[in-house]
Design an enzyme around this catalytic site. Structure first.
Site, PDB file in Angstrom:
ATOM      1  N   ASP A 145      19.674  24.937  81.725  1.00 17.39           N
ATOM      2  CA  ASP A 145      20.994  24.539  82.223  1.00 17.39           C
ATOM      3  C   ASP A 145      22.005  25.674  82.116  1.00 17.39           C
ATOM      4  OD1 ASP A 145      20.713  24.249  79.385  1.00 17.39           O
ATOM      5  OD2 ASP A 145      22.671  23.273  79.345  1.00 17.39           O
ATOM      6  N   GLU A 146      23.044  25.583  82.908  1.00 16.59           N
ATOM      7  CA  GLU A 146      24.273  26.374  82.801  1.00 16.59           C
ATOM      8  C   GLU A 146      24.037  27.887  82.755  1.00 16.59           C
ATOM      9  OE1 GLU A 146      27.446  23.331  80.818  1.00 16.59           O
ATOM     10  OE2 GLU A 146      26.186  24.412  79.397  1.00 16.59           O
ATOM     11  N   ASN A 147      23.115  28.358  83.545  1.00 15.64           N
ATOM     12  CA  ASN A 147      22.974  29.802  83.731  1.00 15.64           C
ATOM     13  C   ASN A 147      23.998  30.228  84.781  1.00 15.64           C
ATOM     14  OD1 ASN A 147      22.219  32.443  84.249  1.00 15.64           O
ATOM     15  ND2 ASN A 147      20.295  31.891  85.267  1.00 15.64           N
TER      16      ASN A 147
END
Length: 672
Positions: free
Chosen positions: A313-315
Site C-alpha cells: 500500500d501507499e507507494n
C-alpha cells in the site's frame, strides 16, 4: 386464503419470538438460530464438565471456562478441571480436532435442558465457539446462577473474521497481545493480522538478516521463541496469525538496516513521524529479490499460516520517479507506469511465496491486471476493489470502514456489511468475499490505551462477520455491547480498568469525578485530524485527555437520543425533565472541574471544553424555559447563540464535544 392468513400470522409470531429472544439474551455475536425455552439449568458446586474426545486445545480452553465460571459465581466447584469421557452424552461432544486454517468448521449446537447441557461440534474449534456462547448465557435469579434452557444452532457467516494489530508504529508487548487474543476468541474472531514492519520499526528477529532488528527496531522486537509463543497461544484459541511485511513502500526501518536495497541512496533512519513516506525498495535490482527470498523463506518457516501479507500500500512513487535507472528499466521492459512496475514487483514476490507454500495477500493496491487471481485482496480504500476483485474471481475481504483507529462510532462499523448492498454480485461471486478485518493502526495508541481503542467496538464488528445479516438493530446492539464489554474484563482486557488509572494520573491523584463527567461527553477527533491539528511523533506522550476519551461517549449518545425523542413528542414532560436534569448536572460540573484542573497542569488545555459544556448547558436550559412559555427568541439573540454553537463545534485539545448538534436542534425550537 385462510391458509395464507395463518401462514402470515405464524411468520409474525416467529419473528416476534426472535425479537424477544434478542432483547432477553445478551449474546454477541448473536447466534444463527436460537430457540429460548421456559426453564433453567441450575449452576452449583456440582457442575461437572466432560469432553468426549481428547483435545489439548479444548482441554486448555475448558479449564479456562471452569475458572471463569467459578470466578464469576464464587462457587467452589467440586470438579474444577475438565474430564475426558468416552460417553457420547458428555457435556462437550466433538468429532475431531480441528485445523487452524481458513474454512475450518466452527459450527456448534448447544442444547440446555433443566437437567443437562450438551454442546455438540464437529471440531474442537467449534466447541470453543460454543463455550463462549454458553458463558454469555449465564444468568442470575434470587436462587443463584443458571443457564436458561434453549436450543442454539450456530455457524459463522464468513470464514475470515480478523483484527489487524500494528506493532510497528508503537511496539506492543506479548502480554498485551495475549489478552487481546483472548478477547478475540471471546467474540469469535479467528484471524490476527500481525503488521510487523513499517517505516517506524521492524519487529521480528531475523537470524538471516540480524541488522533488521539491530538497526531497525530500537531494541523492541519479538524473538523467534516469542513469535512461537504467540502462535501457540493463538492456536489454542482457534485463531490464525497472518504476518505482514510491508513492501515495497513503508520500508524505512528495513532500509535503515539495508540501504543498498533502496530506490535512492540516502542515510536512512527509523521514521519518527506519521504519514506516507518516500523510502521504497528498488524493484529493478536482483539483490532486492534475493534478499526478500531469503527473508520470506525464514519467515514462512516461522509463521505456519498458509497466508502471507506483503502490504503493497501507499507507494507514492517519488523515489521511483527520481531514479533514472528505474525509469530506463521501465522503458526497456515496456512498463508504462508505477502501478505496472509494482505489478512486476508483486509477481516476483508471488513466485517466491508460492515456492514456500504460501498464498499472497496484499492491500488493494496490488489488484492489477498483471496479477493472477490466486492472490487475496484486502480492500481498504473503498469497496470498489472488493466488488471488482470478487467479480473477477479473486478472493477478497473488507477493511474499508472497519478502521477502528479513526474513532468512529460503533454503529457506523456495525452497519457496514462485508457484502455491500449495492454490490450487484451474483451468489457465486459473493463466495469470493471471505469476510473482513478491523484494523488497529498504532500511530496513536500505546500498550496502555490499545484495549480501549479495540474494545468493546470490535465485538460489534465481530457480530457483523459472524451473525446473520438481518441481525442489525443498533439500539439492541448497544445494550448487549455494554454487557459484553464488562465480560471482556475476564480476559484481563483493560479498556475499563486503565481509564480509571488515566484519570488518577490526569488529576494528579485528586478528585476525578468532574473529569469523568467531562470525558463522558467528548471524543477524540475523527480520522487523522489529531496529527493534522498538532503534529505527533513516535515519542509523543499518549497520556492526555484525548487518550482517556474514547469513541462512542455513552452519556452524549444517550443525551442525543433523549433530545431526539423529545423533539418528536414535545409535550412529553418526562423527557423534558430528564433533559433539564442532565443539563443542570453538566452546568454545575464546570466549577468542580476548575478546582481539579488547578492542581494538574496537564488539564489546562481542556478547560475551554469544560467551559463550552457549561455554556451549552445554560443555552439548553434557557431554550427549554422559553419554549414552555410558547415564546420565540428574537433574531439578534438567536444569531448570537447560533454563532457561538458553530464555534463550539471546533475541536479543543484535539477532542470534540458530542452534544453540540442536540443543543442546536433544541435552539431551533425557539427560532422566530
Amino acid at each position: 386464503m385462510k391458509k395464507q392468513i395463518i401462514y402470515i400470522l405464524l411468520l409474525l409470531f416467529v419473528n416476534s419470538v426472535s425479537a424477544i429472544e434478542i432483547k432477553e439474551l445478551k449474546l454477541m455475536p448473536y447466534p444463527k438460530s436460537v430457540n429460548l425455552l421456559d426453564g433453567k439449568f441450575k449452576v452449583d458446586e456440582n457442575f461437572n464438565l466432560e469432553v468426549s474426545q481428547n483435545s489439548e486445545r479444548l482441554k486448555i480452553y475448558s479449564n479456562k471456562f471452569l475458572m471463569r465460571l467459578a470466578n464469576r459465581t464464587g462457587l467452589f466447584l467440586n470438579n474444577p478441571f475438565v474430564n475426558e469421557s468416552k460417553n457420547p452424552n458428555a457435556i462437550i461432544d466433538i468429532q475431531r480436532i480441528g485445523l487452524v486454517k481458513l474454512n475450518e468448521d466452527e459450527s456448534y449446537e448447544l442444547n440446555i435442558s433443566d437437567i443437562k447441557i450438551h454442546l455438540k461440534a464437529n471440531t474442537d474449534i467449534g466447541a470453543i465457539r460454543g463455550i463462549e456462547t454458553l458463558l454469555q448465557l449465564l444468568q442470575i435469579d434470587e436462587n443463584g446462577y443458571y443457564f436458561p434452557t434453549c436450543k442454539i444452532i450456530d455457524s459463522p457467516r464468513f470464514p475470515w473474521r480478523g483484527l489487524l494489530i500494528d506493532v510497528s508504529r508503537h511496539f506492543i508487548p506479548i502480554e498485551v497481545l495475549k489478552r487481546n487474543l483472548d478477547g478475540m476468541a471471546a467474540i469469535k474472531l479467528n484471524v490476527m493480522h500481525f503488521h510487523l514492519s513499517d517505516d517506524q520499526g521492524f519487529r521480528v528477529e531475523s537470524k538471516t538478516f540480524p541488522k533488521l532488528t539491530e538497526l531497525g527496531s530500537d531494541g523492541n522486537f519479538y524473538t523467534h521463541e516469542q513469535i512461537k509463543e504467540i502462535l501457540n497461544y493463538a492456536n489454542n484459541l482457534g485463531i490464525r496469525v497472518m504476518p505482514e511485511f510491508d513492501v515495497p513502500g513503508h520500508s524505512t526501518a528495513l532500509l535503515t538496516a539495508y540501504p543498498e536495497l533502496a530506490s535512492l541512496p540516502f542515510n536512512y533512519k527509523i521514521e519518527r513521524k506519521w504519514g506516507v513516506m518516500d523510502p521504497t525498495l528498488n524493484p529493478t535490482l536482483d539483490k532486492t529479490y534475493d534478499f526478500l527470498d531469503k527473508l520470506f523463506k525464514e519467515m514462512s518457516e516461522l509463521f505456519v499460516d498458509e497466508y502471507f501479507h506483503i502490504g503493497g500500500d501507499e507507494n507514492n512513487g517519488n523515489q521511483w520517479n527520481a531514479n533514472l535507472d528505474i525509469q530506463k528499466f521501465m522503458k526497456e521492459n515496456n512498463i508504462p507506469d508505477n502501478s505496472s512496475l509494482q505489478g512486476y514487483f508483486n509477481n516476483k514476490l508471488l513466485k517466491i511465496l508460492t515456492k514456500y507454500g504460501k498464498k499472497l495477500v496484499g492491500w488493494d493496491e496490488i489488484f492489477h491486471p498483471s496479477m493472477p487471481n490466486n492472490i487475496v485482496i484486502q480492500s481498504w480504500r473503498g469497496k470498489e476493489a472488493l466488488i471488482e476483485s470478487a467479480k473477477k474471481g479473486y478472493q477478497t475481504f473488507l477493511s474499508n470502514d472497519y478502521y477502528i483507529d479513526l474513532i468512529q462510532p460503533t454503529d457506523f462499523h456495525y452497519l457496514n456489511d462485508p457484502i455491500p448492498a449495492d454490490a450487484n454480485l451474483t451468489e457465486e461471486q459473493k463466495k469470493f468475499i471471505l469476510g473482513g478485518e478491523a484494523t488497529m493502526w498504532a500511530e496513536m495508541i500505546s500498550a496502555e490505551t490499545i484495549d480501549s481503542r479495540i474494545w468493546p467496538r470490535t465485538a460489534a464488528i465481530a457480530e457483523r462477520f459472524w451473525s446473520p445479516q438481518n441481525i442489525n438493530d443498533v439500539e439492541n446492539m448497544y445494550k448487549r455491547l455494554e454487557y459484553i464489554s464488562y465480560l471482556l474484563e475476564e480476559h484481563d482486557l483493560q479498556h475499563i480498568k486503565n481509564f480509571e488509572r488515566m484519570l488518577r494520573r490526569l488529576t494528579n491523584n485528586n478528585e476525578t469525578e468532574s473529569l469523568r463527567n467531562l470525558i463522558s461527553v467528548i471524543e477524540p477527533v475523527k480520522f487523522y485530524q489529531r496529527n493534522n491539528l498538532r503534529e505527533q511523533t513516535q515519542q509523543t506522550p499518549l497520556t492526555r485527555v484525548i487518550d482517556a476519551a474514547t469513541a462512542d461517549a455513552k452519556a452524549a449518545r444517550e443525551f442525543n437520543q433523549l433530545v431526539e425523542n423529545y423533539l418528536s413528542e414535545k409535550n412529553n414532560l418526562e423527557l423534558k425533565n430528564k433533559i433539564i436534569q442532565q443539563l443542570n448536572f453538566w452546568k454545575n460540573n464546570h466549577t468542580e472541574f476548575l478546582e481539579t484542573a488547578k492542581k494538574s497542569p496537564i488539564l489546562f488545555e481542556i478547560i475551554p471544553m469544560s467551559e463550552n459544556l457549561c455554556k451549552l448547558s445554560k443555552i439548553g436550559l434557557e431554550v427549554l424555559e422559553l419554549s414552555s412559555t410558547k415564546k420565540k427568541m428574537n433574531n439578534e439573540l438567536f444569531n448570537s447563540i447560533f454563532e457561538f454553537i458553530q464555534k463550539v463545534k471546533l475541536p479543543v485539545a484535539q477532542t470534540e464535544l458530542m452534544i453540540v448538534n442536540s443543543i442546536e436542534n433544541l435552539l431551533n425550537i425557539v427560532k422566530e
